[in-house]
Design a protein around this motif. Structure first.
Motif, PDB file in Angstrom:
ATOM      1  N   ASN A   1      27.607  72.489 101.075  1.00 27.00           N
ATOM      2  CA  ASN A   1      28.560  73.366 100.402  1.00 27.00           C
ATOM      3  C   ASN A   1      29.956  72.773 100.522  1.00 27.00           C
ATOM      4  O   ASN A   1      30.550  72.749 101.599  1.00 27.00           O
ATOM      5  CB  ASN A   1      28.503  74.754 101.038  1.00 27.00           C
ATOM      6  N   ILE A   2      30.476  72.324  99.406  1.00 27.54           N
ATOM      7  CA  ILE A   2      31.773  71.635  99.403  1.00 27.54           C
ATOM      8  C   ILE A   2      32.890  72.537  99.940  1.00 27.54           C
ATOM      9  O   ILE A   2      33.858  72.076 100.535  1.00 27.54           O
ATOM     10  CB  ILE A   2      32.093  71.154  97.965  1.00 27.54           C
ATOM     11  N   LEU A   3      32.705  73.866  99.774  1.00 34.84           N
ATOM     12  CA  LEU A   3      33.761  74.798 100.197  1.00 34.84           C
ATOM     13  C   LEU A   3      33.889  74.876 101.714  1.00 34.84           C
ATOM     14  O   LEU A   3      34.856  75.409 102.240  1.00 34.84           O
ATOM     15  CB  LEU A   3      33.501  76.192  99.622  1.00 34.84           C
ATOM     16  N   GLY A   4      32.878  74.339 102.429  1.00 40.80           N
ATOM     17  CA  GLY A   4      32.960  74.347 103.880  1.00 40.80           C
ATOM     18  C   GLY A   4      33.456  73.022 104.426  1.00 40.80           C
ATOM     19  O   GLY A   4      33.510  72.819 105.636  1.00 40.80           O
ATOM     20  N   THR A   5      33.800  72.090 103.549  1.00 38.16           N
ATOM     21  CA  THR A   5      34.210  70.760 103.995  1.00 38.16           C
ATOM     22  C   THR A   5      35.697  70.525 103.725  1.00 38.16           C
ATOM     23  O   THR A   5      36.382  71.406 103.204  1.00 38.16           O
ATOM     24  CB  THR A   5      33.430  69.666 103.242  1.00 38.16           C
ATOM     25  N   GLU A   6      36.141  69.316 104.057  1.00 37.73           N
ATOM     26  CA  GLU A   6      37.549  68.997 103.802  1.00 37.73           C
ATOM     27  C   GLU A   6      37.836  68.872 102.302  1.00 37.73           C
ATOM     28  O   GLU A   6      38.989  68.757 101.893  1.00 37.73           O
ATOM     29  CB  GLU A   6      37.913  67.682 104.513  1.00 37.73           C
ATOM     30  N   TYR A   7      36.792  68.893 101.480  1.00 35.72           N
ATOM     31  CA  TYR A   7      36.999  68.802 100.032  1.00 35.72           C
ATOM     32  C   TYR A   7      36.997  70.168  99.365  1.00 35.72           C
ATOM     33  O   TYR A   7      36.874  70.276  98.144  1.00 35.72           O
ATOM     34  CB  TYR A   7      35.937  67.906  99.394  1.00 35.72           C
ATOM     35  N   ALA A   8      37.121  71.225 100.150  1.00 37.12           N
ATOM     36  CA  ALA A   8      37.104  72.583  99.589  1.00 37.12           C
ATOM     37  C   ALA A   8      38.126  72.729  98.461  1.00 37.12           C
ATOM     38  O   ALA A   8      37.880  73.420  97.473  1.00 37.12           O
ATOM     39  CB  ALA A   8      37.372  73.603 100.690  1.00 37.12           C
ATOM     40  N   TRP A   9      39.257  72.044  98.620  1.00 38.08           N
ATOM     41  CA  TRP A   9      40.305  72.165  97.597  1.00 38.08           C
ATOM     42  C   TRP A   9      39.821  71.690  96.228  1.00 38.08           C
ATOM     43  O   TRP A   9      40.228  72.217  95.199  1.00 38.08           O
ATOM     44  CB  TRP A   9      41.564  71.409  98.015  1.00 38.08           C
ATOM     45  N   LEU A  10      38.905  70.708  96.235  1.00 32.63           N
ATOM     46  CA  LEU A  10      38.354  70.224  94.965  1.00 32.63           C
ATOM     47  C   LEU A  10      37.599  71.342  94.247  1.00 32.63           C
ATOM     48  O   LEU A  10      37.679  71.476  93.021  1.00 32.63           O
ATOM     49  CB  LEU A  10      37.394  69.060  95.235  1.00 32.63           C
ATOM     50  N   GLY A  11      36.844  72.117  95.032  1.00 34.61           N
ATOM     51  CA  GLY A  11      36.107  73.241  94.453  1.00 34.61           C
ATOM     52  C   GLY A  11      37.053  74.217  93.770  1.00 34.61           C
ATOM     53  O   GLY A  11      36.780  74.709  92.677  1.00 34.61           O
ATOM     54  N   ILE A  12      38.176  74.459  94.419  1.00 32.65           N
ATOM     55  CA  ILE A  12      39.145  75.399  93.844  1.00 32.65           C
ATOM     56  C   ILE A  12      39.783  74.817  92.588  1.00 32.65           C
ATOM     57  O   ILE A  12      39.998  75.525  91.604  1.00 32.65           O
ATOM     58  CB  ILE A  12      40.195  75.783  94.907  1.00 32.65           C
ATOM     59  N   VAL A  13      40.023  73.506  92.599  1.00 31.96           N
ATOM     60  CA  VAL A  13      40.552  72.855  91.393  1.00 31.96           C
ATOM     61  C   VAL A  13      39.563  73.034  90.243  1.00 31.96           C
ATOM     62  O   VAL A  13      39.940  73.401  89.125  1.00 31.96           O
ATOM     63  CB  VAL A  13      40.825  71.347  91.650  1.00 31.96           C
ATOM     64  N   ILE A  14      38.268  72.811  90.521  1.00 31.03           N
ATOM     65  CA  ILE A  14      37.251  72.897  89.462  1.00 31.03           C
ATOM     66  C   ILE A  14      37.243  74.291  88.827  1.00 31.03           C
ATOM     67  O   ILE A  14      37.273  74.432  87.598  1.00 31.03           O
ATOM     68  CB  ILE A  14      35.851  72.534  90.019  1.00 31.03           C
ATOM     69  N   VAL A  15      37.226  75.316  89.660  1.00 35.74           N
ATOM     70  CA  VAL A  15      37.193  76.689  89.131  1.00 35.74           C
ATOM     71  C   VAL A  15      38.454  76.997  88.329  1.00 35.74           C
ATOM     72  O   VAL A  15      38.400  77.583  87.245  1.00 35.74           O
ATOM     73  CB  VAL A  15      37.060  77.700  90.278  1.00 35.74           C
ATOM     74  N   THR A  16      39.593  76.600  88.874  1.00 34.68           N
ATOM     75  CA  THR A  16      40.856  76.880  88.203  1.00 34.68           C
ATOM     76  C   THR A  16      40.916  76.188  86.850  1.00 34.68           C
ATOM     77  O   THR A  16      41.313  76.790  85.848  1.00 34.68           O
ATOM     78  CB  THR A  16      42.032  76.420  89.093  1.00 34.68           C
ATOM     79  N   VAL A  17      40.504  74.923  86.825  1.00 35.83           N
ATOM     80  CA  VAL A  17      40.503  74.187  85.565  1.00 35.83           C
ATOM     81  C   VAL A  17      39.524  74.849  84.590  1.00 35.83           C
ATOM     82  O   VAL A  17      39.836  75.048  83.416  1.00 35.83           O
ATOM     83  CB  VAL A  17      40.145  72.704  85.796  1.00 35.83           C
ATOM     84  N   TRP A  18      38.355  75.220  85.085  1.00 35.98           N
ATOM     85  CA  TRP A  18      37.337  75.861  84.236  1.00 35.98           C
ATOM     86  C   TRP A  18      37.919  77.071  83.521  1.00 35.98           C
ATOM     87  O   TRP A  18      37.719  77.269  82.325  1.00 35.98           O
ATOM     88  CB  TRP A  18      36.149  76.284  85.107  1.00 35.98           C
TER      89      TRP A  18
END
Lengths: 277, 260
Positions: free
Chosen positions: A132-149
């Protein structure tokens, strides 16, 4: 009519704003006694790891999202503007995410990152996708993806309405002059879209600097405090952390940041518009 | 294009699939359900107290739309017509417009204190605040449009003996239909989907909105995905229906609002 409205607006909008500025010079915790502390809150912000992290994250997130939304939005708009089948249907589908509440979208994508992506990652043997990317140091990427979507819908629509103001004769003329493909885009489409580019840049940057709903729904600022945006920090520490005055100072700084960035963007982009026009 | 399409339809398809399954069918998330569990919807309906939350959200949104359209258009009309010869109204115009630069997050801390002082931390109060806070943006939209209506229109009606309010009501207000639509759509989306304001103002369970109830629901039933997703769909559905019926106007209205 106008005067009562203006008075109400002053009471419920301007006074809280001024109060916020006033409290930012005090040490009020939201309850109890307080006294003036001058610029102490502002000076303290520069040494506060929580605040610095939230600014760092918010800027990183806002800059990357703004670029992605505008680049992808522009290409989608060009694609949608071409003579394709089901154009109106496609436009309707593309705009759909904009209608849906950011909180719910955040919940849905939370599930996608927590279950669907890892399921696919493990199945396909891709290690990077199996957690789960949201539990890693890349969590911010997940938020970028949703926001862009979600934001793409709006950006694309603005570019599309821009493209529809472009006179097709210009393209024919340019075509006769031997221009094609990317040259057409660079020399004609892009300059003519300049005002729409300005609107999109300013609105998206301003919106992303305020990000709140999607972060609450996806990571609630975590893991640790790595995705705590400025708005979320103000909310959390201001209401329940006993930092009313301190976070008021943070709000004032956020306000200044938004105003300065908006004005700088408008200045630069309008100058560019003028040069190209 | 097709790929982009998939990224939009995909998550929505997944939401629907999870909402109609029971937990035992969740081992492959995207597969078509072997049996449909419509009871998820009725369970979510009961657990979140959907009718109550829907009513609250509907009241906030409805009253906000009606008041916003009437008061904000009238205020914007007065400002537009008077600002050329009145310093006061010109100043008011810039006062409202410049408030667009103040994000809600910046005023929310003192506002919550103030709202409890004025007893506004309830449904009526939050509706009132929505009407007030929409003013900067709506003034901007309305004045832009009213400017283009020739003053001769007003003068002709005045010659016929109409009072300023009658001029507005019978002549100007009907002409503002396209902006009314834009303002109504933007206000609808803002109030229906807003999460932050209900979060900080509405603490009583019986006053919560749909968005807020989802947030609380999520915390309590975080592992009951099927129920949660059925519940999300119930919240999204009214917006989807409105979008399907008014799609053309919505897209045109939002574009007009942004590009002006």
């Amino acid at each position: 009519m106008v005067v009562p409205v203006a008075i109400l607006f002053f009471i419920f909008h301007t006074i809280p704003f001024l109060q916020g500025i006033f409290y930012s010079f005090t040490n009020w915790r939201g309850y109890g006694d307080w006294e003036f502390v001058g610029l102490k809150n502002y000076l303290h912000m520069f040494q506060d790891a929580d605040i610095l992290n939230s600014y760092l994250f918010t800027f990183k997130f806002a800059i990357i999202s703004t670029i992605l939304v505008n680049v992808i939005g522009l290409f989608l708009a060009i694609g949608l503007n071409a003579k394709i089948k089901f154009q109106r249907f496609l436009k309707a589908v593309y705009f759909l995410p904009y209608m849906l509440g950011t909180l719910i979208i955040g919940f849905i994508f939370n599930f996608i990152f927590a279950h669907l992506v890892p399921e696919f990652g493990i199945g396909a043997g891709i290690e990077a996708l199996s957690v789960n990317i949201l539990g890693t140091e890349y969590a911010w990427l997940g938020i970028v993806i949703v926001t862009v979507w979600q934001s793409l819908a709006f950006t694309t629509l603005i570019y599309l309405s821009g493209l529809q103001t472009v006179d097709q004769d210009i393209y024919e003329a340019a075509d006769l002059d031997g221009a094609s493909g990317f040259t057409l885009f660079r020399k004609i489409t892009f300059p003519l879209l300049a005002p729409f580019f300005t609107i999109n840049m300013v609105l998206s940057a301003k919106g992303f600097l305020m990000a709140f709903d999607q972060i609450v729904a996806m990571t609630n600022g975590g893991p640790g405090t790595s995705t705590t945006s400025i708005s979320l920090l103000i909310y959390k520490k201001g209401f329940t952390g006993g930092q009313f005055a301190y976070q008021s100072a943070n709000s004032v700084v956020l306000f200044l940041v938004v105003v300065i960035i908006s004005i700088v963007q408008l200045r630069i982009l309008e100058k560019r518009e003028a040069n190209m026009g | 294009m097709a790929l982009a399409m998939f990224t939009i339809i995909g998550p929505l398809y997944m939401t629907l699939m999870i909402a109609v399954k029971d937990p035992s069918q969740m081992d492959s998330i995207l597969s078509w359900p072997t049996s449909f569990h419509w009871s998820n919807f009725s369970d979510a309906w009961k657990l979140t107290n959907y009718p109550e939350k829907f009513k609250n959200t509907f009241i906030i949104t409805g009253i906000n739309l009606i008041f916003t359209i009437f008061t904000n258009s009238l205020a914007a009309y007065a400002i537009t017509r008077k600002r050329s010869h009145s310093k006061f109204f010109n100043a008011l115009y810039y006062y409202f417009i410049s408030a667009m630069f103040i994000p809600f997050n910046v005023i929310m801390l003192p506002l919550v204190k103030q709202a409890s002082m004025f007893n506004l931390d309830n449904l009526a109060g939050i509706t009132f605040l929505y009407i007030i806070f929409g003013l900067p943006m709506n003034t901007f939209l309305y004045t832009g449009f009213i400017k283009k209506i020739p003053v001769a229109m007003d003068e002709a009606a005045e010659m016929d003996g109409a009072s300023p309010l009658q001029v507005f009501w019978y002549v100007i207000f009907p002409m503002l239909k396209p902006v009314h639509a834009t303002v109504a759509i933007l206000s609808f989306m803002w109030t229906w989907n807003d999460f932050l304001m209900p979060l900080i103002f509405l603490s009583k369970p019986e006053q919560q909105t749909l968005q807020l109830s989802q947030y609380i629901f999520q915390g309590q039933f975080s592992t009951q995905y099927n129920l949660a997703f059925a519940s999300y769909l119930l919240v999204i559905l009214p917006v989807l229906l409105i979008y399907i019926f008014f799609q053309k106007w919505i897209i045109a209205g939002v574009t007009d609002g942004a590009v002006k």
